[in-house]
Motif scaffolding. Structure first.
Motif, mmCIF file in Angstrom:
data_model
loop_
_atom_site.group_PDB
_atom_site.id
_atom_site.type_symbol
_atom_site.label_atom_id
_atom_site.label_comp_id
_atom_site.label_asym_id
_atom_site.label_seq_id
_atom_site.Cartn_x
_atom_site.Cartn_y
_atom_site.Cartn_z
ATOM 1 N N ILE A 79 0.815 -1.219 0.000
ATOM 2 C CA ILE A 79 0.000 0.000 0.000
ATOM 3 C C ILE A 79 0.844 1.263 0.000
ATOM 4 N N HIS A 80 1.922 1.262 0.794
ATOM 5 C CA HIS A 80 2.718 2.468 0.990
ATOM 6 C C HIS A 80 4.040 2.375 0.229
ATOM 7 N N ASP A 81 4.704 3.506 0.074
ATOM 8 C CA ASP A 81 5.992 3.569 -0.615
ATOM 9 C C ASP A 81 7.015 2.693 0.116
ATOM 10 N N ASN A 82 7.618 1.745 -0.596
ATOM 11 C CA ASN A 82 8.571 0.818 0.015
ATOM 12 C C ASN A 82 9.831 1.501 0.538
ATOM 13 N N LYS A 83 10.117 2.682 0.020
ATOM 14 C CA LYS A 83 11.334 3.394 0.444
ATOM 15 C C LYS A 83 11.139 4.123 1.766
ATOM 16 N N HIS A 84 9.909 4.172 2.259
ATOM 17 C CA HIS A 84 9.638 4.864 3.516
ATOM 18 C C HIS A 84 9.871 3.941 4.706
ATOM 19 N N LEU A 85 10.389 4.510 5.785
ATOM 20 C CA LEU A 85 10.667 3.754 7.004
ATOM 21 C C LEU A 85 9.614 4.076 8.059
ATOM 22 N N PHE A 86 9.316 3.078 8.901
ATOM 23 C CA PHE A 86 8.299 3.255 9.942
ATOM 24 C C PHE A 86 8.917 3.105 11.329
ATOM 25 N N LEU A 87 8.500 3.971 12.220
ATOM 26 C CA LEU A 87 8.927 3.934 13.614
ATOM 27 C C LEU A 87 7.882 3.182 14.429
ATOM 28 N N LYS A 88 8.312 2.134 15.120
ATOM 29 C CA LYS A 88 7.385 1.365 15.950
ATOM 30 C C LYS A 88 7.278 2.022 17.322
ATOM 31 N N ILE A 89 6.060 2.394 17.709
ATOM 32 C CA ILE A 89 5.817 3.067 18.988
ATOM 33 C C ILE A 89 4.969 2.153 19.860
ATOM 34 N N LYS A 90 5.540 1.650 20.938
ATOM 35 C CA LYS A 90 4.798 0.752 21.832
ATOM 36 C C LYS A 90 4.057 1.546 22.895
ATOM 37 N N VAL A 91 4.744 2.486 23.558
ATOM 38 C CA VAL A 91 4.128 3.295 24.612
ATOM 39 C C VAL A 91 3.662 4.607 23.997
ATOM 40 N N PRO A 92 2.422 5.023 24.238
ATOM 41 C CA PRO A 92 1.888 6.244 23.620
ATOM 42 C C PRO A 92 2.763 7.470 23.866
#
Length: 359
Positions: A79-92
């Motif tokens: 769905i999203h641009d493969n070149k983009h990186l995602f930050l995983k946020i566990k605690v709000p």
């Protein structure tokens, strides 16, 4: 009345045990569901639109504002641009604490949209498995990475230098020779086959494999022999590149040391881990206005002296190495000479690993 109560279960076709269970259930306290996942209040998934996001929240660091839930993260590449990186946020995180706009520029230097090749066929995969140290699954994953690095179906010199970051700011012979090592076709572009073969040697190659390519790197004029001038140029380039790598490592140590130093205490500045054992000037200057690396820089005259010492050391190393490698004393190193030299001194092929795996 007693007979009536005893006959109630029979009238409804239930056993007395079932009726008792019915009355007991009314008296039990309601069961509360335990909340095991964090709730990211004020957020919603940009894909499935669930709100709020519960559990892990993934935020794109390259978009202005793009969040997804853990379920949608599994299909994000579709769905999203493969070149983009995602930050995983566990605690709000408090909403206002996140800076507006993208957190980072796109780090993948290539252009996947320009690719005309979107998949590998079976013959290509089998061929790469036979010619490299990678298996089928590893090759498929390497192809996905390659698509994010390449431009027009290959990695040119511009993309290659971007992958090296600030190390490529100054021209260096080792950097050029490692590009040539990947670009076996010498057409100025690293195709996928060359990409996999190069990584196979750097990451999984034997000493014998690396020896062949290291010799080619030393042979600057491609005449099949390595001269003393070739060794000197390569040693010099390797020295200055290693110095930059070490400087980066020192910066990390410096930052860690300063982050652990408590400025609020009454301890003197010299008690900071990095300053321990150093003489601190008492001319009224704030020592924290300069970084430890800056405070250690020599003046121009001392720099000239040090440069001269570096050159002398490099000349000495090249002379000694050539003397050790040139077995037949004919003034040049053949591949057979080089093989014997590597057995005596494995560090002679270290330049090939100067940039790690590069990609």
């Amino acid at each position: 009345m007693d007979n009536y109560r005893l006959n109630v279960p029979l009238l409804f076709g239930l056993s007395s045990v079932a009726v008792l269970e019915f009355f007991r259930r009314d008296k039990r306290a309601p069961v509360k569901k335990t909340q095991k996942n964090f709730v990211h209040r004020g957020t919603s998934c940009n894909i499935c639109e669930v709100s709020p996001i519960i559990g892990a929240r993934y935020r794109c660091i390259n978009c202005i504002s793009f969040d997804i839930c853990s379920k949608c993260e599994e299909k994000i590449s579709e769905i999203h641009d493969n070149k983009h990186l995602f930050l995983k946020i566990k605690v709000p995180i408090p909403a206002q604490a996140i800076p507006p706009g993208p957190m980072s520029a796109v780090l993948y230097p290539g252009s996947s949209e320009a690719s005309t090749k979107t998949f590998l066929n079976d013959n290509e995969i089998i061929g790469l498995c036979k010619n490299t140290n990678f298996n089928e699954d590893e090759i498929k994953l390497l192809f996905e990475q390659f698509k994010l690095l390449q431009k027009n179906d290959g990695i040119d010199k511009e993309i290659y230098l971007k992958c090296l970051g600030h190390l490529a700011v100054q021209k260096n012979l080792i950097i050029d020779r490692i590009f040539d090592f990947f670009d076996q076709g010498q057409d100025g572009v690293i195709d996928f086959f060359e990409f996999v073969c190069g990584l196979s040697v750097l990451c999984k190659g034997s000493i014998k494999e690396k020896t062949k390519y290291a010799f080619r790197g030393y042979d600057l004029d491609n005449d099949g022999f390595v001269t003393k001038q070739d060794l000197h140029k390569m040693f010099k380039a390797f020295f200055y590149l290693s110095k930059e790598v070490i400087k980066d490592a020192l910066k990390v140590v410096e930052q860690e040391a300063l982050s652990k130093f408590d400025e609020r205490t009454s301890k003197p500045v010299s008690s900071a881990p990095f300053f321990s054992g150093m003489e601190i000037s008492s001319n009224g200057e704030d020592p924290f206005k300069k970084t430890p690396l800056e405070s250690m820089e020599v003046n121009n005259d001392m720099g000239t002296i040090m440069e001269s010492m570096y050159q002398d050391a490099i000349d000495h190393m090249a002379d000694k190495a050539f003397e050790l490698a040139d077995d037949d004393k004919d003034g040049k190193i053949s591949f057979e000479d080089f093989e014997r030299w590597v057995k005596k001194d494995p560090a002679s092929i270290q330049w090939l690993d100067a940039l790690g795996s590069v990609f």
